[in-house]
Structures are given as C-alpha cells and as structure tokens.
Design a protein around this motif. Structure first.
Motif, PDB file in Angstrom:
ATOM      1  N   ASN A  79      -2.621  -4.548   6.288  1.00  0.00           N
ATOM      2  CA  ASN A  79      -3.971  -4.053   6.575  1.00  0.00           C
ATOM      3  C   ASN A  79      -4.188  -2.678   5.962  1.00  0.00           C
ATOM      4  OD1 ASN A  79      -6.106  -5.296   8.229  1.00  0.00           O
ATOM      5  ND2 ASN A  79      -4.361  -5.881   9.525  1.00  0.00           N
ATOM      6  N   ILE A  80      -3.177  -1.833   6.090  1.00  0.00           N
ATOM      7  CA  ILE A  80      -3.296  -0.468   5.542  1.00  0.00           C
ATOM      8  C   ILE A  80      -3.287  -0.519   4.004  1.00  0.00           C
ATOM      9  CG2 ILE A  80      -2.189   1.815   5.435  1.00  0.00           C
ATOM     10  CD1 ILE A  80      -1.127   1.240   8.310  1.00  0.00           C
ATOM     11  N   PHE A  81      -2.380  -1.320   3.440  1.00  0.00           N
ATOM     12  CA  PHE A  81      -2.326  -1.456   1.975  1.00  0.00           C
ATOM     13  C   PHE A  81      -3.670  -1.933   1.428  1.00  0.00           C
ATOM     14  CE2 PHE A  81       2.388  -2.137   2.581  1.00  0.00           C
ATOM     15  CZ  PHE A  81       2.797  -1.040   1.842  1.00  0.00           C
ATOM     16  N   GLU A  82      -4.267  -2.862   2.147  1.00  0.00           N
ATOM     17  CA  GLU A  82      -5.545  -3.419   1.686  1.00  0.00           C
ATOM     18  C   GLU A  82      -6.586  -2.308   1.546  1.00  0.00           C
ATOM     19  OE1 GLU A  82      -9.440  -4.809   1.606  1.00  0.00           O
ATOM     20  OE2 GLU A  82      -8.652  -3.966   3.488  1.00  0.00           O
ATOM     21  N   GLY A  83      -6.572  -1.388   2.474  1.00  0.00           N
ATOM     22  CA  GLY A  83      -7.514  -0.261   2.434  1.00  0.00           C
ATOM     23  C   GLY A  83      -7.269   0.650   1.238  1.00  0.00           C
ATOM     24  N   LEU A  84      -6.073   0.555   0.655  1.00  0.00           N
ATOM     25  CA  LEU A  84      -5.741   1.418  -0.487  1.00  0.00           C
ATOM     26  C   LEU A  84      -5.925   0.699  -1.820  1.00  0.00           C
ATOM     27  CD1 LEU A  84      -2.569   3.062   1.111  1.00  0.00           C
ATOM     28  CD2 LEU A  84      -4.675   4.252   0.475  1.00  0.00           C
ATOM     29  N   GLY A  85      -6.311  -0.575  -1.780  1.00  0.00           N
ATOM     30  CA  GLY A  85      -6.600  -1.295  -3.022  1.00  0.00           C
ATOM     31  C   GLY A  85      -5.853  -2.611  -3.209  1.00  0.00           C
ATOM     32  N   VAL A  86      -4.866  -2.895  -2.360  1.00  0.00           N
ATOM     33  CA  VAL A  86      -4.097  -4.130  -2.554  1.00  0.00           C
ATOM     34  C   VAL A  86      -4.980  -5.355  -2.286  1.00  0.00           C
ATOM     35  CG1 VAL A  86      -2.222  -5.538  -1.572  1.00  0.00           C
ATOM     36  CG2 VAL A  86      -1.829  -3.128  -2.118  1.00  0.00           C
ATOM     37  N   GLU A  87      -4.962  -6.289  -3.253  1.00  0.00           N
ATOM     38  CA  GLU A  87      -5.777  -7.515  -3.128  1.00  0.00           C
ATOM     39  C   GLU A  87      -4.905  -8.753  -3.031  1.00  0.00           C
ATOM     40  OE1 GLU A  87      -7.782  -7.306  -6.863  1.00  0.00           O
ATOM     41  OE2 GLU A  87      -9.362  -5.990  -6.099  1.00  0.00           O
ATOM     42  N   LYS A  88      -3.690  -8.647  -3.594  1.00  0.00           N
ATOM     43  CA  LYS A  88      -2.822  -9.820  -3.666  1.00  0.00           C
ATOM     44  C   LYS A  88      -1.478  -9.512  -3.029  1.00  0.00           C
ATOM     45  CE  LYS A  88      -3.214 -11.895  -7.913  1.00  0.00           C
ATOM     46  NZ  LYS A  88      -3.065 -11.782  -9.371  1.00  0.00           N
ATOM     47  N   VAL A  89      -0.957 -10.508  -2.312  1.00  0.00           N
ATOM     48  CA  VAL A  89       0.343 -10.344  -1.667  1.00  0.00           C
ATOM     49  C   VAL A  89       1.244 -11.490  -2.107  1.00  0.00           C
ATOM     50  CG1 VAL A  89       1.532 -10.394   0.569  1.00  0.00           C
ATOM     51  CG2 VAL A  89      -0.625  -9.173   0.359  1.00  0.00           C
ATOM     52  N   ARG A  90       2.491 -11.184  -2.416  1.00  0.00           N
ATOM     53  CA  ARG A  90       3.459 -12.244  -2.706  1.00  0.00           C
ATOM     54  C   ARG A  90       4.632 -12.109  -1.753  1.00  0.00           C
ATOM     55  NH1 ARG A  90       4.673 -15.949  -6.490  1.00  0.00           N
ATOM     56  NH2 ARG A  90       2.870 -15.296  -7.728  1.00  0.00           N
ATOM     57  N   LEU A  91       4.984 -13.201  -1.075  1.00  0.00           N
ATOM     58  CA  LEU A  91       6.147 -13.195  -0.191  1.00  0.00           C
ATOM     59  C   LEU A  91       7.351 -13.682  -0.983  1.00  0.00           C
ATOM     60  CD1 LEU A  91       4.572 -14.692   3.056  1.00  0.00           C
ATOM     61  CD2 LEU A  91       4.716 -12.306   2.327  1.00  0.00           C
TER      62      LEU A  91
END
Ligand code: SAM
Ligand code: SF4
Ligand code: SF4
Length: 337
Positions: free
Chosen positions: A57-69
């Motif tokens: 959630n915090i990363f998203e606020g900083l610009g992260v759009e994609k996540v890879r597990l």
C-alpha cells in the motif's frame, strides 16, 4: 512519484515471499551448499502477509504499479494465494505476477487465478530430461513442468511466459527445441543470459551465451524480426517469428545491460529493501514496521532509499571499472529474479 539519482522512478516491486525452494538449481541454490541440514529463515524473521500488504500500500503511493511474487519458490509459501488476494485489493496495483519453477503449480493454479493473480511466469531451462534433471538439482523430470503448464492454461493463465536461463555447454544445445516446442502456442519463451547474481554459482563470462548468439541459433531455423518493446523499461528484447507463429524474448542483462531504465525495487523475505539485483546491502524495513512506525515514517525510509539510489551494476560490469562489486552480493533466492 519518487525518482532516484538517475531520474528513474520506482514502478515495479519484486517480493521474495520465501527463501526456501524444492529445487536445487546449481546456478542459484547448489545442492552441496544447501543440503538437508541447511537452516533457512525462521518464521519470525519472515514478513507476514499483513506486513507485506501494508508495505505494498505504501509502495503504491510512491509509484509502484506492478508487483511480482518470487523467491525461493513462492508456491512453497503456505497460502500464498491469500497474499495475492490481499494485494489484488489494493487500488493502483495494476498487475500482480508470480514466477515459479512449476513443481507444485498443479495444486495452486486455480486458486491463484481466483485470488486475482494477473500473470504467471514458469521457469523451464530445457526440454531435454537429462539436462533438466541436472539443472533442477533434484532429478525431477520435464514432464512435471509441462503438466503444470497445461494446468495453468486451463486455469486461465494464457499466454504464459517461460523463463530459460542459458549457460554455455550446459543447455545451449537445447535452445532451438524450446523455441520449437512453444512456437504457435502463444506462450513467450524468454531466453535469459546467465548472470553473476550472488556469490555461489561460480559465474564466469565464459559461461554466458550472448543474446546475439541465442538469436542467431533460433533465427537460423525459424526466421525472426524485432518488435518494439511493450513499454519503456521492459527487460526483454522482443522478436516475432516472420511466419506469424508468435514471439520470443531475450534478456541480455550481461551483454546489453538496461540499467538506464531500471525501475525495479526488491523486498527480501526478511523485509530488507534492495535497489539492485546485485546489491550487497539492503535497508531494513522490518524493524521500523515492527517497532510501530507510522505509514508516513515508513514512506520516508523507502523514499530516502530510492532517492539515493545510484545502482547501475550491469553497466559497470561491462563498461567501467566496477566500483561497487562486492564479495558479499545478495543471493538470488533471497530476493528473487
Ligand atoms: N523459484 C522460482 C523460479 O525458479 O522460477 C522463482 C525464483 S527464481 C530465483 C527467478 C528466476 O531467476 C528464474 O527464472 C531463474 O531461472 C532465474 N535465475 C536464477 N538464477 C539466475 C542467474 N544466475 N542468472 C539468470 N537468471 C537466474
Ligand atoms: Fe529454486 Fe528458482 Fe533458485 Fe531454482 S532458480 S533454486 S527453482 S529459487
Ligand atoms: Fe537494475 Fe541493478 Fe539490474 Fe542494473 S544491474 S538493471 S540497476 S537491477
């Protein structure tokens, strides 16, 4: 949106959800070093799903759009589909992908789809059983991964990406077979130059098959032409078969590094932030998280880490005198690919 010292924004987050793995690929977790008695991280050191989700959630606020597990083997993390479901509920995260060796995917594919996983990448370095058995370090047969691919397609992951790490004299003679097998299926094989990640795989430039050679081998049998990248910063160079039977990707991280567009941040299993695949030190985010830091305080730590980022390891490896090459680089299975 935050930018690093080379004006690169942070867009992609790779999360290692476990340091464990059921394979022992010699280039990542060699069996002689990771035997039955090897001690992996204790549960208390591993970020739990609530912690990961709060961070995303915090990363998203900083610009992260994609996540890879990733991992280790991400499907070995119990209930990983629950984490997928939590992350897929976060507004602004447009894409959740997972990279797996496929060994237990047949049990998980449907649940992952249901939980909201957008895309799957399956690693498969060769279709030759003898070669593959050596490359997974456990004598597992190719059939297991091929069946997992079928299950994944049936669960709705179509097309898939298939990752193949190429090493000279080990599996380079099977490159064309891999291309042939997946031609016309819609799945995209991505041939990856063997990288000097970590410290335990005895990497040497002599073991690398340069992207140009990989391309040449396939093109000689199935003519190819280059295709524009899907988006700036895409790591694979794309090529399509001239007869329309699909495309392949080649990831030339050694011979044609792409640090200039690198927007990737990595979160290790034990909650450290790494701004480069070849870093030796990470920023501990777990401690503040567990000590009761507010979202704002954590955001500050992440923003500070990213804005001071100077990493361009792969470019330094091939062009300049490498200034930051350390004997203590983090291992691949601790931060994922
Ligand atoms: N266990 C999962 C798997 O193998 O797909 C996910 C983690 S694995 C570390 C992620 C990817 O990194 C895999 O596709 C693997 O083949 C690749 N990889 C590992 N070591 C590598 C190396 N030295 N050079 C290039 N790719 C590597
Ligand atoms: Fe496990 Fe993936 Fe590393 Fe192979 S590459 S040992 S499957 S984490
Ligand atoms: Fe990014 Fe580091 Fe790889 Fe360069 S070497 S592309 S900075 S992860």
């Amino acid at each position: 949106m935050i930018k690093d010292t080379f004006n690169r924004p942070v867009k992609d987050l790779r999360i290692s959800v476990t340091d464990r793995c059921n394979f022992r690929c010699p280039y990542c977790m060699p069996a002689d070093l990771y035997g039955e008695k090897y001690t992996f991280l204790p549960k208390s050191d591993i970020l739990d799903f609530e912690e990961v989700s709060r961070l995303v959630n915090i990363f998203e606020g900083l610009g992260v759009e994609k996540v890879r597990l990733t991992g280790g083997e991400p499907l070995m993390r119990e209930n990983v589909e629950k984490l997928v479901s939590m992350l897929s509920g976060i507004d602004g995260i447009k894409d959740i992908a997972l990279t797996t060796n496929g060994y237990i995917l047949h049990k998980k594919a449907k649940a992952l789809k249901k939980a909201g996983l957008s895309r799957l990448t399956i690693s498969l370095d060769s279709l030759d059983d003898e070669v593959f058995k050596k490359l997974n370090g456990r004598e597992y047969s190719v059939d297991i991964v091929l069946k997992a691919i079928d299950k994944a397609v049936k669960a709705g992951f179509d097309p898939l990406k298939i990752n193949a790490v190429i090493q000279k004299g080990i599996n380079d003679h099977t490159i064309v077979d891999l291309a042939r097998h997946f031609r016309g299926t819609g799945h995209i094989v991505r041939f990856i130059e063997f990288m000097d990640v970590g410290t335990i795989n005895s990497w040497n430039f002599e073991h690398v098959v340069p992207a140009g050679e990989i391309l040449g081998m396939i093109d000689a049998v199935f003519p190819l032409e280059p295709v524009e990248k899907n988006y700036p910063g895409e790591v694979a160079n794309r090529y399509r078969y001239k007869d329309g039977k699909g495309e392949i990707g080649i990831i030339a991280s050694v011979t044609k590094p792409f640090c200039g567009n690198c927007t990737r941040l990595r979160l290790s299993t034990d909650g450290r932030l790494f701004t480069c695949l070849f870093a030796s030190r990470g920023t501990d985010i777990r401690k503040p998280l567990r000590d009761g830091a507010s979202d704002n305080e954590i955001r500050e730590i992440i923003a500070h880490t990213w804005s001071n980022r100077t990493d361009r390891y792969s470019e330094e490896r091939t062009t300049d005198k490498p200034s930051k090459i350390s004997a203590k680089k983090i291992e691949m299975y601790q931060i994922g690919g």
